[in-house]
Enzyme design. Structure first.
Site, PDB file in Angstrom:
ATOM      1  N   CYS A  50      26.019-120.974 -21.505  1.00  0.00           N
ATOM      2  CA  CYS A  50      26.888-121.992 -22.097  1.00  0.00           C
ATOM      3  C   CYS A  50      27.493-122.895 -21.027  1.00  0.00           C
ATOM      4  CB  CYS A  50      27.972-121.332 -22.932  1.00  0.00           C
ATOM      5  SG  CYS A  50      28.856-120.041 -22.097  1.00  0.00           S
ATOM      6  N   GLU A  62      33.812-121.328 -29.159  1.00  0.00           N
ATOM      7  CA  GLU A  62      33.201-121.767 -27.904  1.00  0.00           C
ATOM      8  C   GLU A  62      31.777-122.138 -28.272  1.00  0.00           C
ATOM      9  OE1 GLU A  62      30.950-121.290 -24.774  1.00  0.00           O
ATOM     10  OE2 GLU A  62      31.788-119.274 -24.636  1.00  0.00           O
TER      11      GLU A  62
HETATM   12  P1  NDP Z   1      24.036-119.922 -33.832  1.00  0.00           P
HETATM   13  O1  NDP Z   1      25.209-120.778 -33.980  1.00  0.00           O
HETATM   14  O2  NDP Z   1      22.944-120.040 -34.818  1.00  0.00           O
HETATM   15  O3  NDP Z   1      24.463-118.394 -33.834  1.00  0.00           O
HETATM   16  C1  NDP Z   1      25.601-117.922 -33.170  1.00  0.00           C
HETATM   17  C2  NDP Z   1      26.118-116.709 -33.876  1.00  0.00           C
HETATM   18  O4  NDP Z   1      26.538-117.064 -35.177  1.00  0.00           O
HETATM   19  C3  NDP Z   1      25.064-115.626 -34.046  1.00  0.00           C
HETATM   20  O5  NDP Z   1      25.682-114.370 -33.931  1.00  0.00           O
HETATM   21  C4  NDP Z   1      24.597-115.856 -35.470  1.00  0.00           C
HETATM   22  O6  NDP Z   1      24.051-114.718 -36.034  1.00  0.00           O
HETATM   23  C5  NDP Z   1      25.902-116.216 -36.119  1.00  0.00           C
HETATM   24  N1  NDP Z   1      25.760-116.894 -37.383  1.00  0.00           N
HETATM   25  C6  NDP Z   1      24.894-117.874 -37.702  1.00  0.00           C
HETATM   26  N2  NDP Z   1      25.114-118.261 -38.960  1.00  0.00           N
HETATM   27  C7  NDP Z   1      26.106-117.504 -39.454  1.00  0.00           C
HETATM   28  C8  NDP Z   1      26.775-117.425 -40.703  1.00  0.00           C
HETATM   29  N3  NDP Z   1      26.443-118.217 -41.715  1.00  0.00           N
HETATM   30  N4  NDP Z   1      27.751-116.529 -40.852  1.00  0.00           N
HETATM   31  C9  NDP Z   1      28.111-115.711 -39.844  1.00  0.00           C
HETATM   32  N5  NDP Z   1      27.513-115.745 -38.625  1.00  0.00           N
HETATM   33  C10 NDP Z   1      26.530-116.633 -38.446  1.00  0.00           C
HETATM   34  O7  NDP Z   1      23.517-120.117 -32.397  1.00  0.00           O
HETATM   35  P2  NDP Z   1      22.268-119.449 -31.681  1.00  0.00           P
HETATM   36  O8  NDP Z   1      22.752-118.207 -31.030  1.00  0.00           O
HETATM   37  O9  NDP Z   1      21.081-119.327 -32.567  1.00  0.00           O
HETATM   38  O10 NDP Z   1      21.996-120.581 -30.663  1.00  0.00           O
HETATM   39  C11 NDP Z   1      21.605-121.842 -31.151  1.00  0.00           C
HETATM   40  C12 NDP Z   1      22.114-122.909 -30.229  1.00  0.00           C
HETATM   41  O11 NDP Z   1      23.509-122.818 -30.049  1.00  0.00           O
HETATM   42  C13 NDP Z   1      21.548-122.825 -28.852  1.00  0.00           C
HETATM   43  O12 NDP Z   1      20.299-123.358 -28.772  1.00  0.00           O
HETATM   44  C14 NDP Z   1      22.577-123.599 -28.093  1.00  0.00           C
HETATM   45  O13 NDP Z   1      22.338-124.969 -28.208  1.00  0.00           O
HETATM   46  C15 NDP Z   1      23.868-123.261 -28.779  1.00  0.00           C
HETATM   47  N6  NDP Z   1      24.610-122.216 -28.082  1.00  0.00           N
HETATM   48  C16 NDP Z   1      25.648-122.601 -27.334  1.00  0.00           C
HETATM   49  C17 NDP Z   1      26.373-121.677 -26.639  1.00  0.00           C
HETATM   50  C18 NDP Z   1      27.527-122.107 -25.863  1.00  0.00           C
HETATM   51  O14 NDP Z   1      28.379-121.303 -25.620  1.00  0.00           O
HETATM   52  N7  NDP Z   1      27.608-123.350 -25.425  1.00  0.00           N
HETATM   53  C19 NDP Z   1      26.033-120.246 -26.640  1.00  0.00           C
HETATM   54  C20 NDP Z   1      24.899-119.960 -27.448  1.00  0.00           C
HETATM   55  C21 NDP Z   1      24.253-120.898 -28.168  1.00  0.00           C
HETATM   56  P3  NDP Z   1      22.470-114.546 -36.225  1.00  0.00           P
HETATM   57  O15 NDP Z   1      21.892-114.474 -34.867  1.00  0.00           O
HETATM   58  O16 NDP Z   1      22.340-113.285 -36.969  1.00  0.00           O
HETATM   59  O17 NDP Z   1      21.982-115.744 -36.989  1.00  0.00           O
END
Ligand code: NDP
Length: 678
Positions: A297, A258
């Site tokens: 989201c 998602e």
């Molecule tokens: P990310 O995709 O960076 O992170 C989401 C999750 O993935 C976090 O738990 C993060 O952990 C984890 N993650 C990141 N890199 C890795 C990896 N290499 N291996 C395993 N896990 C990983 O999104 P953000 O939460 O930083 O949000 C960034 C953008 O994503 C927002 O600005 C928005 O645009 C979008 N977003 C969209 C959503 C939706 O449902 N539409 C919901 C949330 C965000 P960690 O925090 O430790 O890096």
């Protein structure tokens, strides 16, 4: 102030962050708040603990046991929610944001608990659909079943909902019988840590059912197998990186994603200023822009209005946004708190800049806005920013760039087809809404845009008092969307549980299917009842236990008596010539309901006993007409049993009515509530 040491819970132990841990900032002050992450976390030990300890313990329980466990967990979390509220303010969230995250998460768990009890069996195997007749004589049949995966679910969550984000994945996972390793986004993992601690301390969960990684996952995903699932919420970029890893692809490891979504809301052509729908539209758009400071989201990123209403929408929405008090989420009167971090604020400003290349900012200035009770320069504050795009057909960024904050763009549409084309330019989104009082508008949008959206939300004067809001995913309904939204589908009741189970087609004889599914299949061996089954308690009754009644002849007097008594003097029962002209009947026939009534008279045991009530009748079919002079008899078989509460359970009986030639006359399932003790 000392920093929070946010721990992981790995293989039964709490593990503190190490020297390389990441610093987490307080969203409101910008000051360091805590540390999380441990590079030496033994991820293999975590996977082993889940697979070898958590999985077997969960699979030993039935769906109902697990549903009761969820209910107890949700109640327990409910008792501790104040502590979660208190901690969550540092994420920038207001009290009403907490209601969505914390109360919403607990509510989701309650719904899964209830659905598990009502819609799943008190057994270890879930039956998916009906028995399929695969042979002429019924000796070889088919049934789809679902059993829990024998691995672990790794949940990678976004920062915006540290509690709901965990619980909406955890509830269906545990209900399926699969242990989970939860990895919250580091920015807000301290809130998730507390929720996990509350759940573990309750003692409700079996060992190994729930573990937590605060910080990075290490190489955990490279150690997964085909029995594991990854549930991901976050950015499209991270989702792509993780799901396209060769190990994930090579082993066909399930990856439910998602991700980004350019959700839209359409003001219906009928919803002109002065209608309740226009006001409702402004209210919903305002709420979606400001709740969680737009970090949702499902938030509305694109606002579509008939060209003639664009100015009115901008004016009304701007007036409402102007009244939104931004500030310390704990301060009295604050309506919108901070973004989660200053880096997220920079990201939103960057995306707003992109949108600004195609649209004019008509409300909100990030360089000039009031913040109450906090320092705007230090905390991650932004004002709501409304853009207007004059040429949405030529624009690209407004349809593909998600500014994950209080940012939305108004655009005009010429007619409904144009609105549908624009709403679909998001290339797959979680939700689109239409505010209209015209059901035909709703139907046109459903047909034109349904394929691009995981959820369509319609609202108007009739439903607005009870409606749940454009942005609220509900545990009963699917949450996810095609294309840009990730192609995943969470929640949706039992549908969401199926991600954690394997569907298997079972083919075999009726006895084999009955033994596997714990549900009697026609053609399976009948067990003679030691006494009339209505005298036997819920627990005494055996699946397959059967009685055959004596025959009863149907007379013309019976048919006429029934017709007079009930008033059902339909010609097929009363008029020989008319009935004969009907292609279904050989002449006057007995009422189907007369046959059902006689069937009850034949199989009932009249004395007070364990049968408490007849609660329904399913799948009734009349196969062959019965005429005066024919006789009928009944076979009653215990098909399935489902405990309902501490005193009684539901018994599903398979009932067949046959005539003097043993031809099937009618068939149905009868439902009764039976006491556990007599
Ligand atoms: P990310 O995709 O960076 O992170 C989401 C999750 O993935 C976090 O738990 C993060 O952990 C984890 N993650 C990141 N890199 C890795 C990896 N290499 N291996 C395993 N896990 C990983 O999104 P953000 O939460 O930083 O949000 C960034 C953008 O994503 C927002 O600005 C928005 O645009 C979008 N977003 C969209 C959503 C939706 O449902 N539409 C919901 C949330 C965000 P960690 O925090 O430790 O890096």
């Amino acid at each position: 102030m000392s920093l929070l040491e946010v721990k992981s819970f790995a293989a039964g132990q709490w593990v503190a962050p190490d020297a390389n841990a990441r610093i987490i900032e307080n969203a409101v002050t910008g000051a360091p708040l805590g540390r999380a992450g441990n590079d030496t976390l033994d991820v293999q030990a975590m996977l082993d603990y889940a697979r070898q300890t958590g999985g077997p313990a969960l699979r030993a329980l039935t769906f109902h046991d697990r549903a009761r466990m969820l209910k107890a967990l949700a109640s327990h979390l409910g008792k501790h929610k104040q502590a979660l509220y208190d901690l969550s303010f540092a994420t920038g969230a207001t009290q009403s944001d907490h209601m969505i995250d914390i109360d919403g998460g607990i509510g989701t768990m309650f719904v899964f608990a209830s659905k598990g009890r009502r819609e799943m069996p008190d057994a270890h195997v879930y039956l998916d659909g009906d028995v399929e007749q695969l042979s002429r004589n019924g000796t070889f049949m088919g049934q789809h079943i679902a059993t829990p995966l024998q691995g672990v679910a790794v949940h990678i969550n976004a920062f915006n909902f540290p509690v709901w984000g965990m619980l909406e994945k955890l509830a269906p996972t545990l209900l399926a019988g699969v242990p989970a390793i939860v990895k919250p986004a580091t920015a807000t993992c301290y809130v998730t840590e507390l929720a996990v601690k509350i759940m573990l301390d309750s003692g409700i969960l079996p060992a190994g059912a729930l573990q937590l990684v605060s910080g990075g996952l290490g190489d955990m995903l490279d150690r997964l197998t085909c029995q594991d699932v990854v549930g991901f919420t976050g950015s499209a970029q991270t989702a792509f990186k993780l799901r396209s890893a060769p190990h994930i692809l090579r082993n066909s490891i399930r990856f439910v994603a998602e991700q980004d979504s350019l959700n839209a809301s359409i003001l219906g052509p009928d919803a002109v200023p002065g209608t309740p729908e226009f006001d409702l539209f402004i209210k919903e758009a305002h709420r979606e822009m400001t709740t969680k400071a737009g970090q949702k989201c499902t938030a509305i990123r694109r606002i579509l209005a008939p060209q003639a209403q664009v100015d009115a929408v901008i004016e009304a929405l701007s007036a409402r946004l102007a009244k939104t008090v931004i500030g310390d989420p704990q301060a009295e009167g604050t309506r919108m708190g901070a973004l989660v971090s200053n880096s997220q604020k920079r990201d939103v400003l960057e995306k707003a800049g992109l949108i600004g290349t195609e649209a004019e900012r008509v409300f909100g200035d990030p360089d000039k806005f009031d913040v109450q009770g906090a320092d705007a320069a230090k905390g991650a504050f932004l004002p709501p920013m409304l853009f207007h795009c004059a040429d949405p057909d030529a624009a690209v960024r407004i349809h593909d760039s998600e500014a994950f904050g209080p940012v939305s763009t108004v655009m005009g549409y010429r007619d409904l087809d144009h609105a549908i084309a624009l709403v679909n330019r998001g290339e797959g989104s979680l939700v689109a809404s239409v505010i209209t009082h015209d059901p035909e508008v709703a139907r046109e949008v459903a047909m034109g845009a349904g394929a691009f959206h995981g959820r369509l939300y319609f609202n108007n004067r009739d439903s607005m008092k009870e409606s749940t809001g454009h942005g609220s995913p509900l545990p009963h309904m699917v949450h996810g969307g095609p294309g840009r939204a990730g192609g995943g589908e969470e929640l949706g009741g039992v549908r969401g549980v199926m991600h954690y189970m394997q569907r298997t087609a079972i083919q075999g004889s009726p006895d084999i299917l009955t033994a596997i599914g714990r549900k009697w299949v026609p053609g399976a061996t009948e067990k003679p009842a030691p006494a009339h089954p209505f005298t036997r308690t819920f627990h005494d009754l055996q699946i397959g236990e059967t009685i055959h009644t004596a025959p009863r002849e149907i007379t013309l007097a019976d048919i006429e008596h029934f017709a007079e008594f009930t008033g059902d003097t339909f010609y097929a029962h009363m008029d020989e010539a008319a009935a004969t002209r009907n292609p279904f009947f050989p002449g006057r026939v007995a009422h189907g309901y007369l046959l059902l009534s006689f069937a009850a008279g034949l199989f009932v045991e009249p004395n007070e006993g364990p049968v408490l009530a007849n609660t329904g009748l399913d799948a009734l079919r009349f196969m062959k007409p019965v005429q005066a002079g024919d006789s009928m008899k009944v076979r009653l078989t215990v098909k399935h049993k489902t405990p309902r509460n501490d005193e009684y359970g539901e018994v599903r009986w398979h009932v067949t009515l046959t005539n003097q030639d043993d031809d099937l006359v009618a068939e149905y399932d009868l439902l009764t509530m039976n006491a556990y003790s007599s």
